[in-house]
Write a protein that holds these residues in place. Structure first.
Motif, PDB file in Angstrom:
ATOM      1  N   SER A  64      24.508  47.010 -15.200  1.00  0.00           N
ATOM      2  CA  SER A  64      24.196  47.393 -13.761  1.00  0.00           C
ATOM      3  C   SER A  64      22.598  46.723 -13.692  1.00  0.00           C
ATOM      4  CB  SER A  64      23.860  48.735 -13.698  1.00  0.00           C
ATOM      5  OG  SER A  64      24.090  48.975 -12.373  1.00  0.00           O
ATOM      6  N   LEU A  65      21.816  46.808 -14.499  1.00  0.00           N
ATOM      7  CA  LEU A  65      20.480  46.128 -14.330  1.00  0.00           C
ATOM      8  C   LEU A  65      20.512  44.516 -14.711  1.00  0.00           C
ATOM      9  CD1 LEU A  65      18.356  48.554 -16.709  1.00  0.00           C
ATOM     10  CD2 LEU A  65      18.476  48.584 -14.104  1.00  0.00           C
ATOM     11  N   GLN A  66      21.641  44.245 -15.693  1.00  0.00           N
ATOM     12  CA  GLN A  66      21.722  42.826 -15.554  1.00  0.00           C
ATOM     13  C   GLN A  66      22.095  42.173 -14.297  1.00  0.00           C
ATOM     14  OE1 GLN A  66      24.588  42.224 -18.623  1.00  0.00           O
ATOM     15  NE2 GLN A  66      22.802  42.113 -20.513  1.00  0.00           N
ATOM     16  N   GLY A  67      22.861  42.980 -13.495  1.00  0.00           N
ATOM     17  CA  GLY A  67      23.480  42.351 -12.397  1.00  0.00           C
ATOM     18  C   GLY A  67      22.337  42.441 -11.352  1.00  0.00           C
ATOM     19  N   LEU A  68      21.324  43.364 -11.267  1.00  0.00           N
ATOM     20  CA  LEU A  68      20.116  43.235 -10.236  1.00  0.00           C
ATOM     21  C   LEU A  68      19.096  42.278 -10.616  1.00  0.00           C
ATOM     22  CD1 LEU A  68      18.379  44.783  -8.451  1.00  0.00           C
ATOM     23  CD2 LEU A  68      17.463  46.115 -10.309  1.00  0.00           C
ATOM     24  N   VAL A  69      19.094  41.738 -12.105  1.00  0.00           N
ATOM     25  CA  VAL A  69      18.177  40.549 -12.416  1.00  0.00           C
ATOM     26  C   VAL A  69      19.023  39.410 -11.973  1.00  0.00           C
ATOM     27  CG1 VAL A  69      17.512  39.440 -14.399  1.00  0.00           C
ATOM     28  CG2 VAL A  69      17.276  41.816 -14.665  1.00  0.00           C
ATOM     29  N   LYS A  70      20.496  39.362 -11.955  1.00  0.00           N
ATOM     30  CA  LYS A  70      21.036  38.196 -11.440  1.00  0.00           C
ATOM     31  C   LYS A  70      20.960  37.930  -9.997  1.00  0.00           C
ATOM     32  CE  LYS A  70      24.546  37.697 -15.011  1.00  0.00           C
ATOM     33  NZ  LYS A  70      25.688  37.777 -15.485  1.00  0.00           N
ATOM     34  N   GLU A  71      20.786  39.193  -9.283  1.00  0.00           N
ATOM     35  CA  GLU A  71      20.778  39.017  -7.670  1.00  0.00           C
ATOM     36  C   GLU A  71      19.618  38.735  -7.612  1.00  0.00           C
ATOM     37  OE1 GLU A  71      21.468  42.395  -4.103  1.00  0.00           O
ATOM     38  OE2 GLU A  71      21.555  43.109  -6.261  1.00  0.00           O
ATOM     39  N   ILE A  72      18.137  39.044  -7.958  1.00  0.00           N
ATOM     40  CA  ILE A  72      17.166  38.434  -7.620  1.00  0.00           C
ATOM     41  C   ILE A  72      16.809  37.061  -7.954  1.00  0.00           C
ATOM     42  CG2 ILE A  72      14.694  38.718  -8.563  1.00  0.00           C
ATOM     43  CD1 ILE A  72      15.175  41.965  -8.840  1.00  0.00           C
ATOM     44  N   GLY A  73      17.368  36.880  -9.105  1.00  0.00           N
ATOM     45  CA  GLY A  73      17.387  35.285  -9.768  1.00  0.00           C
ATOM     46  C   GLY A  73      18.115  34.413  -8.601  1.00  0.00           C
ATOM     47  N   SER A  74      19.230  34.790  -8.123  1.00  0.00           N
ATOM     48  CA  SER A  74      20.074  34.025  -6.896  1.00  0.00           C
ATOM     49  C   SER A  74      19.215  34.014  -5.593  1.00  0.00           C
ATOM     50  CB  SER A  74      21.428  34.745  -6.721  1.00  0.00           C
ATOM     51  OG  SER A  74      22.200  34.187  -5.777  1.00  0.00           O
ATOM     52  N   ALA A  75      18.685  35.132  -5.342  1.00  0.00           N
ATOM     53  CA  ALA A  75      17.693  35.052  -4.026  1.00  0.00           C
ATOM     54  C   ALA A  75      16.747  33.999  -4.342  1.00  0.00           C
ATOM     55  CB  ALA A  75      17.303  36.423  -3.728  1.00  0.00           C
ATOM     56  N   CYS A  76      15.995  34.257  -5.430  1.00  0.00           N
ATOM     57  CA  CYS A  76      15.041  33.220  -5.654  1.00  0.00           C
ATOM     58  C   CYS A  76      15.446  31.856  -5.506  1.00  0.00           C
ATOM     59  CB  CYS A  76      14.173  33.663  -6.919  1.00  0.00           C
ATOM     60  SG  CYS A  76      13.209  35.136  -7.072  1.00  0.00           S
ATOM     61  N   LYS A  77      16.501  31.471  -6.140  1.00  0.00           N
ATOM     62  CA  LYS A  77      16.932  29.993  -6.246  1.00  0.00           C
ATOM     63  C   LYS A  77      17.449  29.623  -4.726  1.00  0.00           C
ATOM     64  CE  LYS A  77      18.441  30.152 -10.993  1.00  0.00           C
ATOM     65  NZ  LYS A  77      19.616  30.320 -11.969  1.00  0.00           N
ATOM     66  N   GLN A  78      18.153  30.660  -4.205  1.00  0.00           N
ATOM     67  CA  GLN A  78      18.786  30.169  -3.040  1.00  0.00           C
ATOM     68  C   GLN A  78      17.798  30.264  -1.753  1.00  0.00           C
ATOM     69  OE1 GLN A  78      22.262  32.136  -2.301  1.00  0.00           O
ATOM     70  NE2 GLN A  78      23.175  31.537  -4.076  1.00  0.00           N
ATOM     71  N   TRP A  79      16.896  31.171  -1.613  1.00  0.00           N
ATOM     72  CA  TRP A  79      16.093  31.415  -0.599  1.00  0.00           C
ATOM     73  C   TRP A  79      14.473  31.356  -0.880  1.00  0.00           C
ATOM     74  CZ3 TRP A  79      17.193  32.606   4.433  1.00  0.00           C
ATOM     75  CH2 TRP A  79      18.543  32.975   4.716  1.00  0.00           C
ATOM     76  N   GLY A  80      14.218  31.476  -2.219  1.00  0.00           N
ATOM     77  CA  GLY A  80      12.583  31.540  -2.581  1.00  0.00           C
ATOM     78  C   GLY A  80      11.947  32.683  -2.170  1.00  0.00           C
ATOM     79  N   PHE A  81      12.754  33.856  -1.628  1.00  0.00           N
ATOM     80  CA  PHE A  81      12.208  35.008  -1.459  1.00  0.00           C
ATOM     81  C   PHE A  81      13.232  36.079  -1.107  1.00  0.00           C
ATOM     82  CE2 PHE A  81      12.130  32.788   2.621  1.00  0.00           C
ATOM     83  CZ  PHE A  81      12.776  33.686   3.444  1.00  0.00           C
ATOM     84  N   PHE A  82      12.938  37.412  -1.030  1.00  0.00           N
ATOM     85  CA  PHE A  82      13.762  38.352  -0.702  1.00  0.00           C
ATOM     86  C   PHE A  82      13.072  39.692  -0.119  1.00  0.00           C
ATOM     87  CE2 PHE A  82      13.116  38.319  -5.363  1.00  0.00           C
ATOM     88  CZ  PHE A  82      12.591  39.436  -5.432  1.00  0.00           C
TER      89      PHE A  82
END
Length: 120
Positions: free
Chosen positions: A50-68
């Motif tokens: 679950s925590l790895q999924g959260l980390v991936k979600e944050i990483g994806s948001a940073c790569k695609q948007w630059g913020f969240f």
């Protein structure tokens, strides 16, 4: 204030065309699993997957948007409003006052007004 030198006034055809941009799909990251895990809530989702999924979600948001946007972070509204108020009061001060706590080699958390992006 005085007159502006005409050399500094762009012709209308060279001025930026202002328009509002509607951004949809800005990532919203729910930190409740992490917050619950850190607070010791026995009902929390604290497994590593679950925590790895959260980390991936944050990483994806940073790569695609630059913020969240972060939701369910556990910071009370009253505290957030106090921080916003303090920030407004600080930045409303004169430059001389803000520079009294200037960031330098010894104080990494001070005020810094000479960023490259601001002075280009």
């Amino acid at each position: 204030m005085g007159e502006v030198d005409p050399a500094f006034i762009q012709e209308p055809e060279h001025r930026p065309k202002l328009s509002a941009i509607q951004a949809e799909g800005i990532p919203s990251i729910d930190l409740s699993p992490l917050y619950a895990h850190l607070s010791g809530d026995s009902d929390s989702v604290s497994d590593p997957i679950s925590l790895q999924g959260l980390v991936k979600e944050i990483g994806s948001a940073c790569k695609q948007w630059g913020f969240f946007q972060v939701i369910n972070h556990g910071v009370p509204l009253e505290k957030r409003l106090r921080v916003e108020d303090a920030a407004r009061k600080f930045f409303a001060q004169s430059l001389e006052e803000k520079r009294k706590i200037r960031r330098d080699e010894a104080n990494a958390l001070g005020y810094y007004d000479t960023e490259h992006t601001k002075n280009c």
